[in-house]
Design a protein around this motif. Structure first.
Motif, PDB file in Angstrom:
ATOM      1  N   ASP A   8      41.645  33.371  37.583  1.00  0.00           N
ATOM      2  CA  ASP A   8      42.313  34.233  38.555  1.00  0.00           C
ATOM      3  C   ASP A   8      42.706  35.534  37.867  1.00  0.00           C
ATOM      4  O   ASP A   8      42.361  35.769  36.705  1.00  0.00           O
ATOM      5  CB  ASP A   8      43.532  33.543  39.176  1.00  0.00           C
ATOM      6  CG  ASP A   8      44.538  33.076  38.127  1.00  0.00           C
ATOM      7  OD1 ASP A   8      44.629  33.734  37.053  1.00  0.00           O
ATOM      8  OD2 ASP A   8      45.230  32.069  38.357  1.00  0.00           O
ATOM      9  N   GLU A   9      43.443  36.401  38.576  1.00  0.00           N
ATOM     10  CA  GLU A   9      43.759  37.719  38.032  1.00  0.00           C
ATOM     11  C   GLU A   9      44.666  37.670  36.810  1.00  0.00           C
ATOM     12  O   GLU A   9      44.814  38.666  36.092  1.00  0.00           O
ATOM     13  CB  GLU A   9      44.408  38.601  39.117  1.00  0.00           C
ATOM     14  CG  GLU A   9      45.792  38.147  39.577  1.00  0.00           C
ATOM     15  CD  GLU A   9      45.729  37.121  40.712  1.00  0.00           C
ATOM     16  OE1 GLU A   9      46.773  36.911  41.354  1.00  0.00           O
ATOM     17  OE2 GLU A   9      44.631  36.566  40.947  1.00  0.00           O
ATOM     18  N   HIS A  10      45.294  36.518  36.547  1.00  0.00           N
ATOM     19  CA  HIS A  10      46.194  36.395  35.394  1.00  0.00           C
ATOM     20  C   HIS A  10      45.476  35.880  34.142  1.00  0.00           C
ATOM     21  O   HIS A  10      46.095  35.790  33.085  1.00  0.00           O
ATOM     22  CB  HIS A  10      47.350  35.455  35.733  1.00  0.00           C
ATOM     23  CG  HIS A  10      48.144  35.871  36.942  1.00  0.00           C
ATOM     24  ND1 HIS A  10      48.887  37.034  36.984  1.00  0.00           N
ATOM     25  CD2 HIS A  10      48.282  35.284  38.165  1.00  0.00           C
ATOM     26  CE1 HIS A  10      49.465  37.148  38.168  1.00  0.00           C
ATOM     27  NE2 HIS A  10      49.111  36.105  38.909  1.00  0.00           N
ATOM     28  N   ASN A  11      44.205  35.552  34.256  1.00  0.00           N
ATOM     29  CA  ASN A  11      43.483  34.978  33.129  1.00  0.00           C
ATOM     30  C   ASN A  11      43.331  35.988  31.984  1.00  0.00           C
ATOM     31  O   ASN A  11      43.018  37.155  32.200  1.00  0.00           O
ATOM     32  CB  ASN A  11      42.094  34.502  33.573  1.00  0.00           C
ATOM     33  CG  ASN A  11      41.268  34.022  32.392  1.00  0.00           C
ATOM     34  OD1 ASN A  11      41.709  33.190  31.618  1.00  0.00           O
ATOM     35  ND2 ASN A  11      40.071  34.579  32.243  1.00  0.00           N
ATOM     36  N   CYS A  45      29.244  37.158  26.569  1.00  0.00           N
ATOM     37  CA  CYS A  45      30.157  36.250  25.869  1.00  0.00           C
ATOM     38  C   CYS A  45      31.594  36.779  25.841  1.00  0.00           C
ATOM     39  O   CYS A  45      32.536  36.012  25.646  1.00  0.00           O
ATOM     40  CB  CYS A  45      29.676  35.985  24.452  1.00  0.00           C
ATOM     41  SG  CYS A  45      29.732  37.438  23.368  1.00  0.00           S
ATOM     42  N   ALA A  46      31.791  38.106  26.028  1.00  0.00           N
ATOM     43  CA  ALA A  46      33.127  38.687  25.988  1.00  0.00           C
ATOM     44  C   ALA A  46      33.790  38.749  27.361  1.00  0.00           C
ATOM     45  O   ALA A  46      34.916  39.234  27.485  1.00  0.00           O
ATOM     46  CB  ALA A  46      33.065  40.088  25.393  1.00  0.00           C
ATOM     47  N   LEU A  47      33.099  38.251  28.381  1.00  0.00           N
ATOM     48  CA  LEU A  47      33.635  38.327  29.739  1.00  0.00           C
ATOM     49  C   LEU A  47      34.972  37.596  29.852  1.00  0.00           C
ATOM     50  O   LEU A  47      35.105  36.445  29.438  1.00  0.00           O
ATOM     51  CB  LEU A  47      32.623  37.705  30.709  1.00  0.00           C
ATOM     52  CG  LEU A  47      33.088  37.559  32.163  1.00  0.00           C
ATOM     53  CD1 LEU A  47      33.317  38.925  32.794  1.00  0.00           C
ATOM     54  CD2 LEU A  47      32.066  36.746  32.959  1.00  0.00           C
ATOM     55  N   ILE A  48      35.965  38.281  30.409  1.00  0.00           N
ATOM     56  CA  ILE A  48      37.260  37.664  30.736  1.00  0.00           C
ATOM     57  C   ILE A  48      37.361  37.671  32.262  1.00  0.00           C
ATOM     58  O   ILE A  48      37.804  38.661  32.863  1.00  0.00           O
ATOM     59  CB  ILE A  48      38.425  38.439  30.098  1.00  0.00           C
ATOM     60  CG1 ILE A  48      38.273  38.460  28.576  1.00  0.00           C
ATOM     61  CG2 ILE A  48      39.764  37.824  30.497  1.00  0.00           C
ATOM     62  CD1 ILE A  48      39.335  39.263  27.851  1.00  0.00           C
ATOM     63  N   PRO A  49      36.902  36.600  32.898  1.00  0.00           N
ATOM     64  CA  PRO A  49      36.842  36.614  34.372  1.00  0.00           C
ATOM     65  C   PRO A  49      38.222  36.642  35.001  1.00  0.00           C
ATOM     66  O   PRO A  49      39.164  36.019  34.508  1.00  0.00           O
ATOM     67  CB  PRO A  49      36.100  35.305  34.699  1.00  0.00           C
ATOM     68  CG  PRO A  49      36.304  34.431  33.516  1.00  0.00           C
ATOM     69  CD  PRO A  49      36.416  35.335  32.336  1.00  0.00           C
ATOM     70  N   LYS A  50      38.342  37.370  36.087  1.00  0.00           N
ATOM     71  CA  LYS A  50      39.582  37.471  36.854  1.00  0.00           C
ATOM     72  C   LYS A  50      39.469  36.749  38.195  1.00  0.00           C
ATOM     73  O   LYS A  50      40.398  36.818  39.010  1.00  0.00           O
ATOM     74  CB  LYS A  50      39.944  38.935  37.077  1.00  0.00           C
ATOM     75  CG  LYS A  50      40.187  39.708  35.785  1.00  0.00           C
ATOM     76  CD  LYS A  50      41.387  39.164  35.006  1.00  0.00           C
ATOM     77  CE  LYS A  50      41.685  39.997  33.781  1.00  0.00           C
ATOM     78  NZ  LYS A  50      42.876  39.485  33.017  1.00  0.00           N
ATOM     79  N   GLU A  51      38.329  36.060  38.394  1.00  0.00           N
ATOM     80  CA  GLU A  51      38.106  35.271  39.602  1.00  0.00           C
ATOM     81  C   GLU A  51      37.063  34.211  39.252  1.00  0.00           C
ATOM     82  O   GLU A  51      36.391  34.319  38.209  1.00  0.00           O
ATOM     83  CB  GLU A  51      37.617  36.153  40.744  1.00  0.00           C
ATOM     84  CG  GLU A  51      36.322  36.868  40.446  1.00  0.00           C
ATOM     85  CD  GLU A  51      35.911  37.801  41.555  1.00  0.00           C
ATOM     86  OE1 GLU A  51      34.726  38.170  41.605  1.00  0.00           O
ATOM     87  OE2 GLU A  51      36.767  38.161  42.396  1.00  0.00           O
ATOM     88  N   PRO A  52      36.901  33.167  40.067  1.00  0.00           N
ATOM     89  CA  PRO A  52      35.897  32.139  39.766  1.00  0.00           C
ATOM     90  C   PRO A  52      34.511  32.756  39.605  1.00  0.00           C
ATOM     91  O   PRO A  52      34.120  33.664  40.341  1.00  0.00           O
ATOM     92  CB  PRO A  52      35.968  31.211  40.982  1.00  0.00           C
ATOM     93  CG  PRO A  52      37.349  31.395  41.503  1.00  0.00           C
ATOM     94  CD  PRO A  52      37.689  32.844  41.275  1.00  0.00           C
ATOM     95  N   VAL A  53      33.757  32.249  38.614  1.00  0.00           N
ATOM     96  CA  VAL A  53      32.425  32.761  38.347  1.00  0.00           C
ATOM     97  C   VAL A  53      31.505  31.591  38.023  1.00  0.00           C
ATOM     98  O   VAL A  53      31.896  30.647  37.328  1.00  0.00           O
ATOM     99  CB  VAL A  53      32.449  33.791  37.199  1.00  0.00           C
ATOM    100  CG1 VAL A  53      33.004  33.181  35.918  1.00  0.00           C
ATOM    101  CG2 VAL A  53      31.059  34.351  36.938  1.00  0.00           C
ATOM    102  N   THR A  54      30.280  31.634  38.550  1.00  0.00           N
ATOM    103  CA  THR A  54      29.290  30.593  38.289  1.00  0.00           C
ATOM    104  C   THR A  54      28.285  31.109  37.262  1.00  0.00           C
ATOM    105  O   THR A  54      27.729  32.208  37.418  1.00  0.00           O
ATOM    106  CB  THR A  54      28.551  30.195  39.579  1.00  0.00           C
ATOM    107  OG1 THR A  54      29.503  29.688  40.512  1.00  0.00           O
ATOM    108  CG2 THR A  54      27.516  29.119  39.291  1.00  0.00           C
ATOM    109  N   VAL A  55      28.075  30.323  36.202  1.00  0.00           N
ATOM    110  CA  VAL A  55      27.158  30.723  35.130  1.00  0.00           C
ATOM    111  C   VAL A  55      26.144  29.610  34.896  1.00  0.00           C
ATOM    112  O   VAL A  55      26.382  28.442  35.216  1.00  0.00           O
ATOM    113  CB  VAL A  55      27.924  31.020  33.820  1.00  0.00           C
ATOM    114  CG1 VAL A  55      28.867  32.189  34.001  1.00  0.00           C
ATOM    115  CG2 VAL A  55      28.683  29.791  33.339  1.00  0.00           C
TER     116      VAL A  55
END
Length: 470
Positions: A8-11, A45-55
């Protein structure tokens, strides 16, 4: 395969750390700092997701499951019990609520006694030379400091902790309790002290009931007793083997109503000791290595920046050296192995993390000792290793091992791979069961102690396992 990562946005965690928490550990040379010369996977690899993401993950992505207490997510709430796994190299703490069984806080740190020596033999020698008080003080201070941090993180006073359960090998408990260690220094290793009975530890801040799990011999300690409880070993109708893959390589084989126990002197290498860039199995330890054409691909515990090479990483690397022709079946390094060592990575301080020829020579007898110990214990029970129906690997080191690596090195002799289960910290799990399920007491069957030092079977098998299988 596709995996959906919750965020979420707090991640504030990168995607590698989030995947690790979900049970998928992926090698990444830069561990989320986008220094890996391009994307190794279908995502940054550096992604800091702020919402659910499918990989999308590789089909070969390792699955983490079964590590003790890691199957429980720490939750906010009251706690009344402290669990202490007092290992020779690594100490693990867990704060729990014994009524609900909820996990509150955990931490792992290096045993401060390593300043006095890497293994139990050096600690015993130090104690016999008048340093037993210093050894005990170092442990007590570290436990008090780390436990205090756990209490503070859980936002509760020390007085709320009313019980404590401790598991450790016989030497560690002798040092903790201030017992005379000289009987542990030489044959016949006859203990003068009984396992300590439960007692009250009183201080101005609190009163805590302390239970130390009993040892079975000078070499088979309360950490193994806890592992027997965690794996329900003596309740089984099948032949079952518990291997605590640490400095002392303790083993317990339950077969037809008898418990056969032994300890093989694997040395501290399995916990990173004695290696030029070794470290315990803590966050940042290199736990898996794949040799590539240009440079190794690494995985570290918790996907942190590399601190050094832990035992499972060293085993992984030894298997890769064998596969890629850096070493032959006789354990002789070939001309492919760099004279100044194999460079794995740079630490956060910029220092090279190396694996040297001497490191390999340290690992080789440790691996052979485990295999020979399994053979000897099975021989004592009158069976072959492949007849053992269930095998439980205890310790964080065993959890991060790759079965293919162990098979390539012959580390588990002829045990059936499908019978082997990595259980993580069985000591901590056994302590947890004692605290939460007090009626689940261990009823010990007849115990037969097997001395490997005096066994011609062990000596023969040790020499045989110094040569790697085809």
């Amino acid at each position: 395969m596709f995996v959906t990562v919750k965020a979420d946005e707090h991640n504030t965690k990168n995607i590698l750390s989030l995947l690790e928490e979900m049970g998928c550990s992926l090698p990444c040379n830069c561990h989320g700092r986008r220094h890996c010369d391009g994307r190794q996977y279908s995502f940054d690899c550096a992604l800091i997701p702020k919402e659910p993401v499918t990989v999308e993950l590789p089909e070969s992505a390792p699955k983490l499951s079964g590590i003790a207490l890691e199957d429980k997510i720490a939750e906010a709430g009251p706690a009344d019990t402290l669990l202490i796994d007092l290992g020779t190299t690594t100490v693990a703490l867990a704060l729990i609520d014994s009524v609900s069984g909820a996990l509150r806080q955990t931490c792992v740190f290096a045993n401060p006694q390593t300043a006095f020596g890497a293994d139990v033999v050096s600690r015993i020698q130090a104690a016999c030379l008048g340093q037993s008080g210093a050894l005990r003080d170092a442990t007590v201070r570290a436990l008090a400091e780390r436990a205090g941090q756990l209490y503070a993180q859980n936002h509760q006073p020390l007085a709320d902790i009313t019980s404590c359960y401790i598991g450790g090998n016989t030497t560690m408990i002798h040092l903790l309790m201030g017992y005379d260690c000289s009987p542990l220094a030489g044959s016949p290793f006859t203990l003068q002290e009984d396992s300590p009975a439960p007692f009250w530890h009183n201080s101005p801040e609190s009163s805590c009931h302390v239970t130390i799990l009993p040892w079975l011999s000078a070499f088979i300690g309360g950490d193994v007793t806890a592992g027997l409880i965690a794996c329900r070993m003596t309740e089984r109708d099948t032949s079952a083997l518990l291997i605590d893959l640490g400095t002392n390589g303790e083993m317990a084989l339950y077969h037809r109503g008898t418990l056969y126990t032994a300890a093989t002197a694997a040395g501290p290498a399995f916990e990173g000791g004695g290696l030029s860039c070794g470290c315990p199995g803590i966050p940042g330890a290199i736990c898996r290595v794949q040799l590539k054409r240009l440079r190794p691909a690494l995985a570290t515990i918790d996907n942190k920046l590399p601190l050094g090479l832990c035992g499972s990483g060293a085993v992984s690397l030894c298997a890769e050296l064998l596969r890629h022709g850096y070493v032959d079946r006789q354990g002789i390094l070939t001309e492919r192995f760099p004279a100044d060592g194999l460079r794995l990575a740079l630490s956060a301080q910029g220092a090279p993390i190396l694996f040297t020829a001497e490191d390999f020579r340290t690992m080789q007898p440790a691996i052979a000792a485990i295999a020979a110990g399994i053979d000897t214990l099975a021989h004592s029970a009158g069976i072959r290793p492949e007849e053992i129906e269930e095998v439980f690997l205890g310790g964080g080191f065993g959890f991060y091992l790759e079965p293919d690596d162990c098979h390539a090195l012959g580390m588990f002799s002829s045990l059936r791979p499908q019978a082997i289960h990595a259980m993580g910290n069985t000591c901590l799990r056994g302590l947890y069961d004692c605290a939460v399920f007090p009626d689940r007491a261990l009823h010990l069957p007849p115990v037969q102690l097997v001395s490997l030092a005096d066994s011609p079977v062990f000596q023969k098998q040790f020499i045989r396992h110094m040569t790697y299988p085809d």
